[in-house]
Scaffold this motif. Structure first.
Motif, short mmCIF file in Angstrom:
data_model
loop_
_atom_site.label_atom_id
_atom_site.label_comp_id
_atom_site.label_asym_id
_atom_site.label_seq_id
_atom_site.Cartn_x
_atom_site.Cartn_y
_atom_site.Cartn_z
N LEU A 68 0.83 -1.21 0.00
CA LEU A 68 0.00 0.00 0.00
C LEU A 68 0.86 1.26 0.00
N VAL A 69 1.88 1.26 0.85
CA VAL A 69 2.75 2.44 0.95
C VAL A 69 3.55 2.63 -0.33
N LYS A 70 4.13 1.57 -0.86
CA LYS A 70 4.95 1.68 -2.07
C LYS A 70 4.12 2.16 -3.27
N ARG A 71 2.85 1.76 -3.33
CA ARG A 71 1.99 2.13 -4.45
C ARG A 71 1.38 3.52 -4.33
N ASN A 72 1.20 4.00 -3.09
CA ASN A 72 0.36 5.18 -2.90
C ASN A 72 1.03 6.37 -2.22
N LEU A 73 2.23 6.18 -1.69
CA LEU A 73 2.90 7.31 -1.02
C LEU A 73 4.08 7.78 -1.87
N LYS A 74 4.07 9.05 -2.20
CA LYS A 74 5.21 9.61 -2.93
C LYS A 74 6.35 9.82 -1.93
N MET A 75 7.34 8.94 -1.99
CA MET A 75 8.40 8.99 -0.99
C MET A 75 9.76 9.22 -1.64
N ASP A 76 10.63 9.82 -0.85
CA ASP A 76 11.99 10.11 -1.33
C ASP A 76 12.98 9.03 -0.91
N TYR A 77 12.63 8.30 0.14
CA TYR A 77 13.54 7.26 0.63
C TYR A 77 12.74 6.21 1.38
N TYR A 78 13.07 4.94 1.07
CA TYR A 78 12.41 3.80 1.75
C TYR A 78 13.49 2.86 2.23
N VAL A 79 13.35 2.41 3.47
CA VAL A 79 14.30 1.43 3.99
C VAL A 79 13.57 0.40 4.85
N LEU A 80 13.94 -0.85 4.65
CA LEU A 80 13.37 -1.97 5.40
C LEU A 80 14.39 -2.45 6.42
N ILE A 81 14.02 -2.45 7.69
CA ILE A 81 14.94 -2.94 8.73
C ILE A 81 14.97 -4.46 8.69
N ALA A 82 16.12 -5.03 8.33
CA ALA A 82 16.23 -6.49 8.18
C ALA A 82 16.52 -7.18 9.51
N ASP A 83 17.47 -6.60 10.26
CA ASP A 83 17.80 -7.12 11.58
C ASP A 83 18.40 -5.97 12.39
N SER A 84 19.03 -6.27 13.51
CA SER A 84 19.51 -5.19 14.39
C SER A 84 20.70 -4.42 13.82
N THR A 100 17.37 -1.13 1.11
CA THR A 100 16.73 0.01 0.43
C THR A 100 15.76 -0.50 -0.65
N LEU A 101 15.08 0.44 -1.30
CA LEU A 101 14.07 0.07 -2.29
C LEU A 101 14.68 -0.65 -3.49
N ASP A 102 15.95 -0.37 -3.79
CA ASP A 102 16.60 -1.07 -4.93
C ASP A 102 17.38 -2.30 -4.48
N ASP A 103 17.01 -2.82 -3.27
CA ASP A 103 17.59 -4.07 -2.72
C ASP A 103 19.07 -3.96 -2.34
N THR A 104 19.54 -2.75 -2.08
CA THR A 104 20.90 -2.57 -1.57
C THR A 104 20.90 -2.76 -0.06
N VAL A 105 21.84 -3.59 0.43
CA VAL A 105 21.96 -3.80 1.88
C VAL A 105 22.87 -2.73 2.45
N VAL A 106 22.36 -2.01 3.45
CA VAL A 106 23.16 -0.95 4.09
C VAL A 106 23.13 -1.14 5.60
N LYS A 107 24.09 -0.56 6.28
CA LYS A 107 24.10 -0.59 7.74
C LYS A 107 23.01 0.36 8.24
N ILE A 108 22.42 0.02 9.39
CA ILE A 108 21.34 0.84 9.93
C ILE A 108 21.80 2.28 10.17
N ASP A 109 23.02 2.46 10.67
CA ASP A 109 23.54 3.82 10.90
C ASP A 109 23.47 4.67 9.63
N GLU A 110 23.90 4.06 8.54
CA GLU A 110 23.91 4.75 7.25
C GLU A 110 22.48 5.08 6.81
#
Length: 392
Positions: free
Chosen positions: A33-49, A54-64
């Motif tokens: 719902l959010v990906k389809r309906n919210l105009k966003m500049d940045y999306y990040v999924l928390i995978a673990d601690s 990111t939206l393009d499937d790049t794995v980044v550290k949470i700090d970053e």
């Protein structure tokens, strides 16, 4: 991309103008719902601690990721943090120190996250407003699918990619039973609980249609008796797994909220389907259809949905403590004698009575006769009036 059901929450998401917590049970379609309906500049999924995606499937550290979120908000942009319940709480303190710029949307796959964020001791209290995402409303699915039975199953989005008919659902019930147990385990994990044997037994019994906590306690016989079971059932309701429906006898009728989950739990409870090769032909789909239609009719008539096991009435709609409508809902057709008898029985309870058949329009013995076409028309009217309201 598979079938996508448009739903009422889309407009609510498009209109987000402040920091918002979107929450609900796992696999109810929050991220989509959010990906389809919210105009966003940045999306990040928390995978673990430690890690985020990111939206393009790049794995980044949470700090970053959090530095990027802060930068977007400073510039007045829109940032989304998904699976927020996995974010270590040290970052909660960090967020609480940020200036309230831009729009920050956090998504939590649990109901426990609401209590944490809005607890009086929470560092985030006062920063976010809540938005719940439940399973899809019956009228939203029915207007698009136009099949009253399949629409009942499609209310829970996870099942949509797997089936094209109710018959296919029944034929693959063993697979779905295994998926359901995994889904339940995920829900409990996100709620920071364990899917214990007792919780699972309660869910199986509710799926079987046993709704009284006293009966469940009698079968499971836990320490603490019915008090323990009542407490656990209420926790399941808070987790979005169980729905509480009032009855005329002042008891609550407890049922599995998701029709697809309810039927897989029924099959597991009745036939131990995940451990056998038994062919299942009969599932209580009528029960699931009944409650979905009842939910829609209660919105249509502006009342509260009740169930009456004592009087054996499928749907009662109550307004200002008075039963204003009673409905009998059938998968098949009504004979004339059956329709007369049902109307006579319901007349004693409510001001008006109605008959609903998924096969054909019932005989005109009550105040309202609803067949499949009339059901679809009611769904259309509900969606249309809601859309008009959102435009004003």
């Amino acid at each position: 991309m598979g079938l996508y059901i448009k739903r009422r929450e889309e407009e609510e998401i498009r209109r987000i103008k402040n920091w918002t917590l979107i929450y609900g049970r796992r696999k109810t379609g929050k991220s989509t719902l959010v990906k389809r309906n919210l105009k966003m500049d940045y999306y990040v999924l928390i995978a673990d601690s430690n890690n985020a995606i990111t939206l393009d499937d790049t794995v980044v550290k949470i700090d970053e990721a959090m530095k990027e979120v802060k930068g977007i908000l400073r510039r007045g942009g829109v940032a989304v943090i998904d699976e927020f319940q996995r974010l270590p709480e040290i970052y909660w303190a960090m967020i609480s120190n940020w200036d309230k710029e831009g729009i920050l949307v956090i998504i939590g796959s649990s109901y426990g996250i609401v209590n944490k964020v809005f607890d009086r001791n929470s560092q985030l209290l006062g920063l976010f407003t809540p938005l719940e995402i439940d399973i899809i409303s019956y009228e939203d699915v029915l207007t698009q699918i136009r099949d009253p039975v399949l629409s009942t199953l499609y209310r829970d989005p996870w099942i949509i990619p797997f089936i094209n008919s109710y018959e296919e659902f029944v034929s693959r019930i063993r697979e779905f039973s295994l998926i359901s147990k995994g889904l339940l385990g995920e829900v409990f994990k996100e709620e920071e609980r364990q899917l214990t044997d007792t919780y699972y037994k309660i869910l199986l019994l509710l799926g079987e249609g046993i709704w009284k906590t006293s009966e469940i306690a009698g079968i499971i016989q836990p320490k603490g008796g019915e008090g323990t079971i009542s407490s656990m059932v209420n926790k399941l309701a808070k987790m979005g797994l169980v729905q509480k429906i009032p009855t005329l006898s002042r008891e609550n009728y407890y049922r599995i909220r998701s029709p697809a989950l309810s039927l897989t739990l029924y099959a597991e409870s009745k036939y131990a389907i995940s451990e056998t090769d038994l062919e299942v032909k009969d599932l209580p789909i009528g029960r699931e259809v009944q409650f979905s239609i009842g939910e829609m009719l209660s919105k249509y008539f502006g009342g509260v949905q009740y169930y009456s096991p004592k009087e054996d009435i499928d749907v009662i709609i109550v307004k200002k403590k008075k039963p204003i409508w009673a409905f009998e809902i059938k998968m098949g057709e009504f004979s004339s004698s059956e329709a007369r008898e049902v109307v006579k029985r319901m007349d004693k309870i409510a001001e008006k009575v109605g008959l609903v058949s998924l096969r054909e329009k019932p005989p005109d013995y009550g105040d309202l006769s609803i067949g499949p076409e009339e059901l679809i028309e009611i769904a259309n009217q509900l969606v249309k009036s809601r859309d008009q309201e959102s435009e004003t």
